[in-house]
Motif scaffolding. Structure first.
Motif, PDB file in Angstrom:
ATOM      1  N   ARG A 125       1.281  -1.080   0.046  1.00 51.08           N
ATOM      2  CA  ARG A 125      -0.025   0.184  -0.173  1.00 51.08           C
ATOM      3  C   ARG A 125       0.365   1.135   0.319  1.00 51.08           C
ATOM      4  O   ARG A 125       0.982   2.186  -0.837  1.00 51.08           O
ATOM      5  CB  ARG A 125      -0.834  -0.113   1.296  1.00 51.08           C
ATOM      6  N   ARG A 126       1.359   1.578   0.323  1.00 50.17           N
ATOM      7  CA  ARG A 126       2.865   2.426   0.753  1.00 50.17           C
ATOM      8  C   ARG A 126       3.642   2.639  -1.329  1.00 50.17           C
ATOM      9  O   ARG A 126       3.574   3.440  -1.319  1.00 50.17           O
ATOM     10  CB  ARG A 126       4.159   2.931   1.726  1.00 50.17           C
ATOM     11  N   PHE A 127       3.482   1.538  -1.153  1.00 50.68           N
ATOM     12  CA  PHE A 127       4.119   1.631  -2.643  1.00 50.68           C
ATOM     13  C   PHE A 127       3.678   2.274  -3.516  1.00 50.68           C
ATOM     14  O   PHE A 127       3.762   3.148  -3.889  1.00 50.68           O
ATOM     15  CB  PHE A 127       4.729  -0.475  -2.758  1.00 50.68           C
ATOM     16  N   TRP A 128       2.591   1.576  -3.352  1.00 53.26           N
ATOM     17  CA  TRP A 128       0.748   2.530  -3.936  1.00 53.26           C
ATOM     18  C   TRP A 128       0.245   3.616  -4.082  1.00 53.26           C
ATOM     19  O   TRP A 128       0.750   3.808  -5.038  1.00 53.26           O
ATOM     20  CB  TRP A 128       0.560   1.181  -4.275  1.00 53.26           C
ATOM     21  N   TYR A 129       0.768   3.658  -2.990  1.00 51.56           N
ATOM     22  CA  TYR A 129      -0.285   5.280  -2.478  1.00 51.56           C
ATOM     23  C   TYR A 129       0.885   5.991  -2.277  1.00 51.56           C
ATOM     24  O   TYR A 129       0.215   7.675  -2.528  1.00 51.56           O
ATOM     25  CB  TYR A 129      -0.823   5.008  -1.620  1.00 51.56           C
ATOM     26  N   ILE A 130       1.726   5.966  -1.831  1.00 53.51           N
ATOM     27  CA  ILE A 130       3.371   7.425  -1.719  1.00 53.51           C
ATOM     28  C   ILE A 130       4.314   6.813  -3.084  1.00 53.51           C
ATOM     29  O   ILE A 130       4.128   8.146  -3.243  1.00 53.51           O
ATOM     30  CB  ILE A 130       3.975   7.279  -0.429  1.00 53.51           C
ATOM     31  N   THR A 131       5.088   5.870  -2.977  1.00 58.31           N
ATOM     32  CA  THR A 131       6.394   5.673  -3.914  1.00 58.31           C
ATOM     33  C   THR A 131       5.618   6.451  -4.972  1.00 58.31           C
ATOM     34  O   THR A 131       6.264   6.843  -5.468  1.00 58.31           O
ATOM     35  CB  THR A 131       6.501   4.550  -3.899  1.00 58.31           C
ATOM     36  N   ILE A 132       4.980   5.089  -5.931  1.00 62.70           N
ATOM     37  CA  ILE A 132       4.699   6.044  -7.017  1.00 62.70           C
ATOM     38  C   ILE A 132       3.877   7.389  -7.895  1.00 62.70           C
ATOM     39  O   ILE A 132       4.692   8.307  -8.092  1.00 62.70           O
ATOM     40  CB  ILE A 132       3.400   4.625  -7.657  1.00 62.70           C
TER      41      ILE A 132
END
Lengths: 280, 315, 429
Positions: B221-228
């Motif tokens: 979720r962090r990858f999808w909602y913050i990183t990208i």
């Protein structure tokens, strides 16, 4: 859940680490094979193939080659050219990106499209026009001609990356600085540049290494042996019908060492960024 | 929590502060580059269009022939047919490296860097970047050794681990060669998105991740909602630049396969090069180069427009 | 915070200053002969020419030879541009052929040295077969009336064979074409691929062209290479070549797995003793002599043919803008002298004007004798990629299709015909 527990080295984290190490080793495998061949005698390579281990450390070939092409001189040329291009192209990228990304001047998309011609058109397009121009202005067969050409080419990419990054730059910071009476140049230098340091670092590294490895335009524009770069010098090992695989291996290793050292030194700048928060 | 994640706090309220007057004076910063670009890029490009309307061997006077080179090119079936291979190359040089690079960057930054120390992350990044440093003229020789059908490292390894039936003539079988080339291209290319993305992640406010971690958001979720969302600018740049590079590329493929076996890995960009330097038909080469440039420019315009719209929507 | 900026500025200034110095144009003074070639220092040519430079400096006191070793590719890509600038050398090695020396001659970048050739008697030293690639017509087609270069050496193809493998499998060294195919068959039956090959590069097309040459005559070669008449790619010679080549792959005389391998792989696999035979050029000779240590090897000419692949080597050419033409001719004269020619021979090269008595090593002697047999038969058939620029790639693609069986011989021959005809229409434009 506290942040301390989250950062524990869980089995999942270890599994990730291990798989990344495996990936890294796979990526390095070709380098290992080059290293193995770099120290073989040509006869050993021919008789036992490229994948056999060397029986000893054969360095004579490398020594001969070093003298044959004056490798030291080529290294100096490569450092001068790549270093100049990296510095100049980063500076130009910053200036352009300031206008396009922060200034968001009108027609920025069109300007970007034109700048990106440096990337979109095939490099061979440059050969004849720049040959005539450089001959006319007396820069044919000079290192400066190559520096100018690559500064233009590299800064196109730099401008695009940096202005894309800067267009998400927090406006509040700019506004605050302006309230304090900072001029535009001052804002660029004291706020925008420091905050974009990681991106500038990446550009610097990429420009240096890309220019280091450029083969084709230096081949055309650096005719005299005394002006040539490392990749052009390696070209003498590839004959019309024969090649020298062991020497190509060892000299290639030698030729990339400066680039790797450069990367290892400068990769710290890639991680030592000043985040927006701390600049506040 | 999802609210915070989908809308990063600093983009919440933002008024345009740039006024028209500013727009004009910001243009001053473009002047140094502008001069350089006109001389080094724009003028040669226009001259090239001029050459494309002539027949010329590079020396002496070009002879005007109008659009003949273009009509010849449009009826050149081999040229257009080989564009198919460019789709494979865009996948191998832009899409896959960007996707893998994104995951690797996030993993190195968010997991390895934080739990095993930044030094570990740096070393791994350096290893994965290294193929970008090696001149492909040399890398190509090594790949040929590894992929050789009879005693190449890959086939030998497959035999040793009992997978002998998977052995192939990797660069010699017309059905496989293109996929093999794709694989090698991915190896070459991954390092570039990785270091661009990792630098981009430095800009991300650590408090975003901390907040998400405290809220128990999963890594994914962090990858999808913050990183990208945070490194979207870099993602655009990498995708566009790599796609353009994939359409223009031919040198690496020619080092590996010379376009073979029997044209199975031939790409259109080679034709321009070949006419410039092997056939010394500079006029025809210039016409091909112009068409290739137009194709990539159209792509760039579409891409940049979209990117600009999204940037404005963000702002 | 300003520190980085200052460092950068200082760095730029320093680097630019460095790049500016020492890059002045090198004008050739009368006391300096600027000479370029692209042969390695250990090759037969490299050794012989190095000696020629020494002799030149001895016989021309006060003149210094400024020699630069270039990469082959750099010369190929940049020669027209360099020769059209003030950075041109006074004399250089350049590739023979229509697309190279022929093109430069047509573009007016090379000096017509015909007068010098007759005056110094080089035309008498060079057999007509060899001279053909040194003379070009106004369209830049070889075999013309004007001399634009002088070759020091020749090259030709022959079968290199591994005596140890022939003994081990009890195969007789062939003297006729029937024995040759029988020998290949004997090896193939025992599970040994008889011929080394590199399908991604020149070896495959050289097998193919040799098969065609074995059914051809001089006028056939002239039509194909010099456009003296119509070329029919479906004539008996070409048809025989394409079908036989495909057949040999099918029978295992040539490995199908060599479709993606390079010439270098073919050569090293012969050196490592993997293949009993390798049909290739005299350019391998020196390397084989140096690197083959585990078995005895020898050579024979392709049996049952009058013609085989071969030609003069690369040429010494004198750019139009050369400031020291007389010195350049003097240098060429030295390279044509007996001692330099013999030095070339003793280092594994094929000299164009050597004295066989001056050649000591029996193998080297045989190399030269085979060459002389070919020349006396007017048997040098040139190379298949010469007629059209970019034809090399066409031939590679075609032979790969034959090897993989993805196209029938007839289709492949069609694919050879199209670019050939296209090139014909551009000649003389």
């Amino acid at each position: 859940m506290s942040s301390v527990t989250v950062r524990r080295r869980t089995p999942g984290a270890y599994a990730l680490l291990v798989s990344l190490i495996v990936l890294a080793l796979v990526m390095l495998l070709p380098f290992v094979i080059i290293a193995v061949n770099a120290f073989k005698t040509p006869a050993e390579y021919s008789a036992h193939g490229p994948l056999s281990l060397p029986k000893g450390l054969y360095l004579q070939g490398l020594k001969d080659f070093w003298q044959r092409v004056d490798f030291g001189g080529k290294l100096v040329n490569s450092v001068i050219i790549s270093g100049s291009v990296a510095v100049l192209a980063v500076i130009l990228s910053v200036l352009n990106a300031y206008a396009l990304g922060i200034g968001r001047i009108r027609g920025r998309v069109s300007i970007m499209v034109v700048l990106l011609l440096a990337n979109t058109m095939p490099q061979e397009v440059l050969v004849y026009p720049l040959y005539f121009v450089s001959k006319k202005v007396g820069l044919y067969d000079t290192r400066i001609s190559v520096i100018i050409i690559f500064t233009a080419i590299q800064s196109a990419f730099g401008t695009y990356l940096l202005s894309s990054v800067l267009s998400s730059f927090p406006r509040e910071i700019l506004e605050a600085a302006r309230m304090d009476g900072a001029g535009r140049l001052r804002i660029l230098w004291r706020i925008v540049v420091p905050i974009s340091r990681p991106t500038l670092g990446v550009l610097f590294v990429l420009f240096f290494i890309w220019t280091w490895n450029e083969f084709f335009l230096p081949l055309i524009f650096l005719i005299s042996n005394e002006n040539q770069t490392v990749p052009v010098a390696l070209g003498v090992l590839q004959g019309q019908r024969l090649m020298d695989a062991t020497m190509t291996s060892s000299s290639a290793l030698l030729g990339i060492i400066p680039a790797i050292v450069f990367f290892l030194i400068f990769q710290r700048t890639l991680t030592r960024g000043i985040t927006v928060g701390s600049a506040n | 929590m999802t609210q915070t994640l989908s809308a990063p706090p600093r983009t919440a309220t933002r008024k345009p502060i740039v006024r028209r007057r500013d727009g004009i004076s910001y243009a001053v910063y473009l002047v140094p580059s502008g001069v350089l670009f006109v001389g080094i890029i724009l003028v040669p490009f226009l001259m090239n269009i001029g050459f494309s309307l002539t027949t010329w061997d590079g020396i002496g006077k070009p002879r005007w022939i109008g659009l003949q080179n273009y009509t010849k090119l449009f009826s050149d079936g081999d040229f257009w047919a080989s564009f198919e291979h460019n789709i494979a190359l865009v996948i191998a040089m832009a899409i896959i490296p960007a996707a893998i690079g994104l995951v690797l960057a996030a993993a190195l930054f968010d997991v390895i860097g934080k739990r095993f120390g930044p030094r570990t992350a740096s070393i791994l990044r350096a290893c994965i970047y290294l193929p970008q440093v090696l001149p492909f003229a040399v890398a190509g020789i090594v790949w040929a050794w590894m992929l050789a059908p009879d005693n190449g490292a890959l086939n030998e390894t497959l035999k040793k681990i009992g997978l002998g039936s998977l052995r192939e003539d990797w660069l010699g079988d017309p059905k496989i060669a293109l996929y093999t080339v794709m694989g090698v291209m991915i190896w070459v290319q991954i390092g570039f998105p990785l270091i661009v993305f990792m630098a981009g992640l430095q800009r991300v406010d650590p408090s975003l991740y901390e907040a998400a971690e405290i809220d128990g958001a999963s890594w994914w979720r962090r990858f999808w909602y913050i990183t990208i969302p945070q490194i979207r600018p870099e993602l655009y740049v990498v995708l566009l630049i790599c796609t353009v590079a994939a359409i223009k590329t031919f040198d690496k493929i020619y080092i590996l396969t010379k376009g073979g076996p029997g044209g199975a890995t031939r790409v259109p960009a080679y034709l321009s090069w070949q006419n410039f330097f092997e056939k010394t038909q500079v006029g025809y080469g210039a016409a091909i180069a112009t068409v290739l440039t137009l194709i990539t420019v159209v792509l760039t315009v579409v891409f940049l427009r979209r990117q600009d719209r999204l940037e404005r929507a963000d702002a | 915070m300003f520190k980085t900026g200052k460092t950068l500025a200082a760095l730029t200034a320093g680097l630019l200053a460095l790049s500016a110095c020492g890059s002045g144009g090198s004008t050739s003074s009368p006391k300096e002969l600027k000479l370029w070639h692209y042969e390695g220092p250990d090759s037969a040519m490299g050794v012989a020419w190095n000696q020629a430079i020494k002799e030149f400096e001895q016989t021309h006191p006060g003149v210094k030879v400024k020699f630069e070793e270039k990469g082959f590719e750099q010369i190929q890509k940049t020669a027209p541009m360099v020769l059209n600038s003030k950075d041109a050398p006074d004399i250089l090695e350049y590739n023979k052929g229509n697309a190279t020396t022929g093109l430069l001659a047509k573009q007016g970048l090379l000096t017509d040295i015909s007068a010098e050739v007759t005056k110094r008697g080089w035309d008498k030293q060079l057999s007509p077969n060899i001279a053909e690639t040194a003379k070009y017509d106004a369209k830049g087609v070889m075999g013309g009336d004007k001399w634009y270069g002088v070759p020091n050496y020749a090259e030709y193809l022959q079968v290199f064979y591994n005596k140890k493998l022939f003994d081990k499998y009890g195969v007789k060294v062939p003297t006729t074409f029937e024995e040759f195919t029988a020998a290949m068959d004997a090896f193939a039956k025992k599970g040994v691929t008889p011929m080394a090959n590199g399908g991604a590069e020149y070896p495959a097309q050289q097998y193919l062209y040799q098969l065609a040459l074995s059914k051809a005559d001089r006028p056939w070669v002239d039509r194909f290479e010099r456009y003296t008449g119509k070329v029919d790619f479906h004539d008996p010679a070409w048809t025989y070549a394409a079908t036989t080549f495909a057949d040999w792959v099918k029978k295992g005389y040539i490995a199908k797995s060599s479709v993606s391998t390079k010439a270098e792989d073919a050569g090293t696999s012969f050196i490592s003793g993997k293949y009993p035979m390798f049909f290739s050029g005299s350019w391998w000779y020196g390397r084989f002599e140096k690197e083959i240590k585990t078995f005895d090897w020898d050579t024979f000419l392709w049996p049952g043919t009058k013609m085989t692949l071969g030609s003069s080597g690369n040429l010494w050419v004198v750019p139009k803008g050369s400031g020291n033409k007389q010195l350049a001719y003097d240098f060429i004269a030295i390279t044509m002298k007996k001692d330099i020619q013999n030095l070339l021979a003793n280092n594994g090269g094929v000299p164009v004007a050597a004295d066989p008595n001056g050649v000591t090593d029996p193998k080297n002697k045989k190399l030269i004798e085979n060459y002389q047999t070919l020349v006396s038969n007017d048997g040098l058939g040139f190379y298949p990629d010469w007629p059209a620029p970019g034809y090399y790639d066409v031939l590679v693609a075609g032979t790969q299709k034959l090897m993989n069986g993805t196209a029938a011989p007839n289709q492949v021959l069609d694919s050879f015909a199209k670019p050939y005809e296209e090139n014909l229409s551009t000649i003389g434009h």
